[in-house]
Design a protein around this motif. Structure first.
Motif, PDB file in Angstrom:
ATOM      1  N   VAL A 293      47.097  45.945  40.371  1.00 38.30           N
ATOM      2  CA  VAL A 293      45.759  45.584  39.910  1.00 38.30           C
ATOM      3  C   VAL A 293      45.981  44.801  38.627  1.00 38.30           C
ATOM      4  CG1 VAL A 293      43.501  46.441  39.195  1.00 38.30           C
ATOM      5  CG2 VAL A 293      44.866  47.748  40.843  1.00 38.30           C
ATOM      6  N   LYS A 294      45.515  43.550  38.643  1.00 33.23           N
ATOM      7  CA  LYS A 294      45.861  42.681  37.518  1.00 33.23           C
ATOM      8  C   LYS A 294      44.589  42.226  36.810  1.00 33.23           C
ATOM      9  CE  LYS A 294      47.798  38.078  36.927  1.00 33.23           C
ATOM     10  NZ  LYS A 294      48.682  37.071  37.483  1.00 33.23           N
ATOM     11  N   LYS A 295      44.549  42.442  35.499  1.00 31.05           N
ATOM     12  CA  LYS A 295      43.369  41.993  34.751  1.00 31.05           C
ATOM     13  C   LYS A 295      43.592  40.562  34.289  1.00 31.05           C
ATOM     14  CE  LYS A 295      41.021  46.037  32.940  1.00 31.05           C
ATOM     15  NZ  LYS A 295      41.614  47.162  33.633  1.00 31.05           N
ATOM     16  N   GLY A 296      42.819  39.631  34.852  1.00 33.09           N
ATOM     17  CA  GLY A 296      42.907  38.242  34.397  1.00 33.09           C
ATOM     18  C   GLY A 296      41.983  38.088  33.203  1.00 33.09           C
ATOM     19  N   GLU A 297      41.883  36.866  32.694  1.00 29.04           N
ATOM     20  CA  GLU A 297      41.025  36.655  31.537  1.00 29.04           C
ATOM     21  C   GLU A 297      39.562  36.875  31.892  1.00 29.04           C
ATOM     22  OE1 GLU A 297      41.115  32.893  29.023  1.00 29.04           O
ATOM     23  OE2 GLU A 297      43.156  33.727  28.938  1.00 29.04           O
ATOM     24  N   GLU A 298      39.195  36.388  33.101  1.00 27.80           N
ATOM     25  CA  GLU A 298      37.783  36.497  33.494  1.00 27.80           C
ATOM     26  C   GLU A 298      37.561  37.516  34.593  1.00 27.80           C
ATOM     27  OE1 GLU A 298      36.556  32.650  34.741  1.00 27.80           O
ATOM     28  OE2 GLU A 298      37.327  31.718  32.916  1.00 27.80           O
ATOM     29  N   ARG A 299      38.595  37.778  35.380  1.00 24.37           N
ATOM     30  CA  ARG A 299      38.391  38.596  36.575  1.00 24.37           C
ATOM     31  C   ARG A 299      39.482  39.629  36.713  1.00 24.37           C
ATOM     32  NH1 ARG A 299      36.396  34.514  41.086  1.00 24.37           N
ATOM     33  NH2 ARG A 299      34.909  33.443  39.776  1.00 24.37           N
ATOM     34  N   GLU A 300      39.178  40.596  37.581  1.00 23.00           N
ATOM     35  CA  GLU A 300      40.209  41.568  37.895  1.00 23.00           C
ATOM     36  C   GLU A 300      40.671  41.300  39.331  1.00 23.00           C
ATOM     37  OE1 GLU A 300      39.195  45.190  36.106  1.00 23.00           O
ATOM     38  OE2 GLU A 300      40.647  46.358  37.248  1.00 23.00           O
ATOM     39  N   LYS A 334      33.558  48.344  41.768  1.00 24.53           N
ATOM     40  CA  LYS A 334      33.849  47.331  40.738  1.00 24.53           C
ATOM     41  C   LYS A 334      34.005  45.968  41.402  1.00 24.53           C
ATOM     42  CE  LYS A 334      37.046  48.119  37.730  1.00 24.53           C
ATOM     43  NZ  LYS A 334      38.315  48.584  37.084  1.00 24.53           N
ATOM     44  N   TYR A 336      35.995  42.741  42.192  1.00 24.35           N
ATOM     45  CA  TYR A 336      37.386  42.300  42.243  1.00 24.35           C
ATOM     46  C   TYR A 336      37.484  40.967  42.976  1.00 24.35           C
ATOM     47  CZ  TYR A 336      38.959  47.203  41.454  1.00 24.35           C
ATOM     48  OH  TYR A 336      39.201  48.451  40.963  1.00 24.35           O
ATOM     49  N   ASN A 352      34.877  38.051  43.653  1.00 19.72           N
ATOM     50  CA  ASN A 352      33.737  38.813  43.118  1.00 19.72           C
ATOM     51  C   ASN A 352      33.175  39.798  44.122  1.00 19.72           C
ATOM     52  OD1 ASN A 352      33.066  38.378  40.442  1.00 19.72           O
ATOM     53  ND2 ASN A 352      32.535  36.239  40.930  1.00 19.72           N
ATOM     54  N   GLU A 359      43.702  51.551  42.720  1.00 19.31           N
ATOM     55  CA  GLU A 359      44.938  51.514  41.928  1.00 19.31           C
ATOM     56  C   GLU A 359      46.092  51.081  42.823  1.00 19.31           C
ATOM     57  OE1 GLU A 359      45.639  55.358  40.332  1.00 19.31           O
ATOM     58  OE2 GLU A 359      43.727  55.352  39.226  1.00 19.31           O
TER      59      GLU A 359
END
Ligand code: LLP
Length: 420
Positions: A293-300, A334, A336, A352, A359
């Motif tokens: 699961v990677k958190k980008g700047e704008e999105r997950e 959430k 994603y 989105n 996880e």
């Protein structure tokens, strides 16, 4: 009927927990339900009642031998578009007398093979194909029963890449030249004209385009009968859509069948239909594991172990497929972006999308992938083709195993000058 249901918060297919199959098979994999295949076929059949009907499953939607055999066992014929598909259908037990052969570019070798098998009919798409088939059948001393595929110039109101019944599409004989080509066919050796056929596109979610096309072809049948042709069969193709979550609700089989009966039953022809997606689309899911699961700047991003090479529909047609965790959660969903490991931005299954919080290591299901899923997969990025699994009540079987890397690499052969 949905055969992929949650019980005690865990997704099951028929009577088996999806997680149990995943433990044994490893992800990603396609998972099909026999009960769903059988239910869909019977729905179609029952909707038509006692109309003289032959249901030819368009095997291109899912060519797994186990899938074809499940349908053949309950009476399905097959619509095929290549010698390969014909061989698959025959091998799965579809009798030649229930095989119809479509396609714009049947080769001489394929025609010979089909004639020697004694298939039910050739759906001929052009004049050159007609002459070629006549020559080959005559040489073999056989007669090919043919229909002409009519291009009715009707807008199927579906995705442009899967629309086939407009005059600018490569398919069929223009409806204005059908009488002419039929009179040519009547004079040719090795050919017996038995009917007309059409197929205007796929994932059609309204009745109107079907009705418009079927009305046009019925009028043509009447004209041909007046011209003295013995028209006994009418093949209406496939195309009936299925509900993908988020999509329009397509007509029910009963509504479709009632319309067909209204438009064509006065002709007294045998009706052939070629459903693909309707029979198998909702009978399959793709089970995949979250790698990171990677958190980008704008999105997950949910980065999963399935990719565009396993299921190309979202990147190819912007197709919507439901994506759900195989374990229900009480937590709020959430947003994603669900993406695969392939090195292209197009390797995206959804943007989105609301999915319950996930996880690394969690399993999810991509829904409605029984049609045009596994059959359109590739080994891009040297990823192995993924297994296909079929469930039948309390049991499951791997109906196509995952190849090994050695097997995959051994498909290539080094030329002499490189093999020292
Ligand atoms: N008959 C003929 C002559 C066809 O060309 C097709 C599909 C069918 C029957 C079955 O149509 P269905 O009932 O499945 O709509 N890869 C695309 C779909 C391509 C359909 C091609 N022809 C997709 O993933 O949406």
């Amino acid at each position: 009927m949905n055969y992929f249901e949650y019980r005690d918060g865990e997704m099951h297919v028929e009577n088996i927990k999806v997680a149990t199959i995943a433990d044994e098979v490893g992800t990603p994999f396609y998972l099909y339900s026999s009960a769903s295949l059988i239910y869909q076929f019977n729905q179609f059949k029952e909707a038509f009642g006692d109309l003289d009907l032959l249901i030819c499953y368009a095997v291109k939607a899912n060519t797994n031998q186990a899938v074809i055999k499940t349908l053949a066992n309950i009476g399905a014929g097959a619509d095929v578009v290549s010698e390969g598909e014909m061989r698959r259908a025959l091998e799965a037990g579809v009798p030649p007398s229930k095989i119809v052969y479509s396609g714009v570019a049947k080769s001489s070798t394929e025609m010979k093979f089909a004639l020697n098998q004694g298939i039910y009919q050739f759906n001929v798409e052009s004049e050159p194909e007609l002459f070629q088939l006549s020559k080959i059948a005559d040489d073999l001393n056989k007669t090919a029963d043919i229909t002409f595929r009519v291009n009715p110039d009707v807008d199927a109101k579906t995705h442009a890449k899967i629309s086939t019944g407009k005059s600018e599409n490569k398919f069929g004989v223009p409806w204005t030249s059908v009488q002419d080509i039929c009179s040519k066919a009547a004079k040719l050796p090795g050919i017996k004209l038995v009917g007309l056929d059409l197929h205007i596109g796929s994932q059609i979610t309204e009745l109107d385009p079907f009705e418009e096309a079927f009305t046009k072809i019925s009028e043509l049948v009447e004209l041909l009968k007046k011209d003295g042709h013995d028209i006994t069969r009418l093949d209406l193709g496939g195309g009936l859509g299925i509900p993908y979550e988020g999509d329009d609700f397509p007509p029910l089989p009963r509504e479709y069948a009632d319309m067909v009966k209204k438009v064509v039953s006065h002709l007294g022809c045998q009706i052939i239909i070629e459903p693909g997606r309707f029979l198998v689309g909702n009978a399959g899911i793709l089970v995949s594991k979250v790698v990171y699961v990677k958190k980008g700047e704008e999105r997950e991003f949910l980065i999963i172990d399935a990719a565009m090479n396993d299921l190309v529909r979202p990147s190819m047609y912007d197709a919507y497929h439901g994506i759900v965790s195989i374990t229900q959660s009480d937590e709020d969903s959430k947003l994603y972006d669900v993406v695969g490991p392939v090195c292209e931005t197009g390797d995206t299954f959804a943007t989105n999308r609301l999915v319950s919080p996930m996880e690394s290591g969690d399993l999810l299901a991509i829904r409605s992938v029984g049609a045009y899923g596994a059959v359109m997969s590739s080994t891009y990025n040297t990823r192995r083709l993924i297994p296909e699994v079929l469930v039948n009540k309390d049991e499951f079987a791997i109906v196509r195993p995952r190849p090994s890397y050695t097997e995959m690499i051994a498909l290539d052969k080094l030329p002499k000058w490189l093999s020292k």
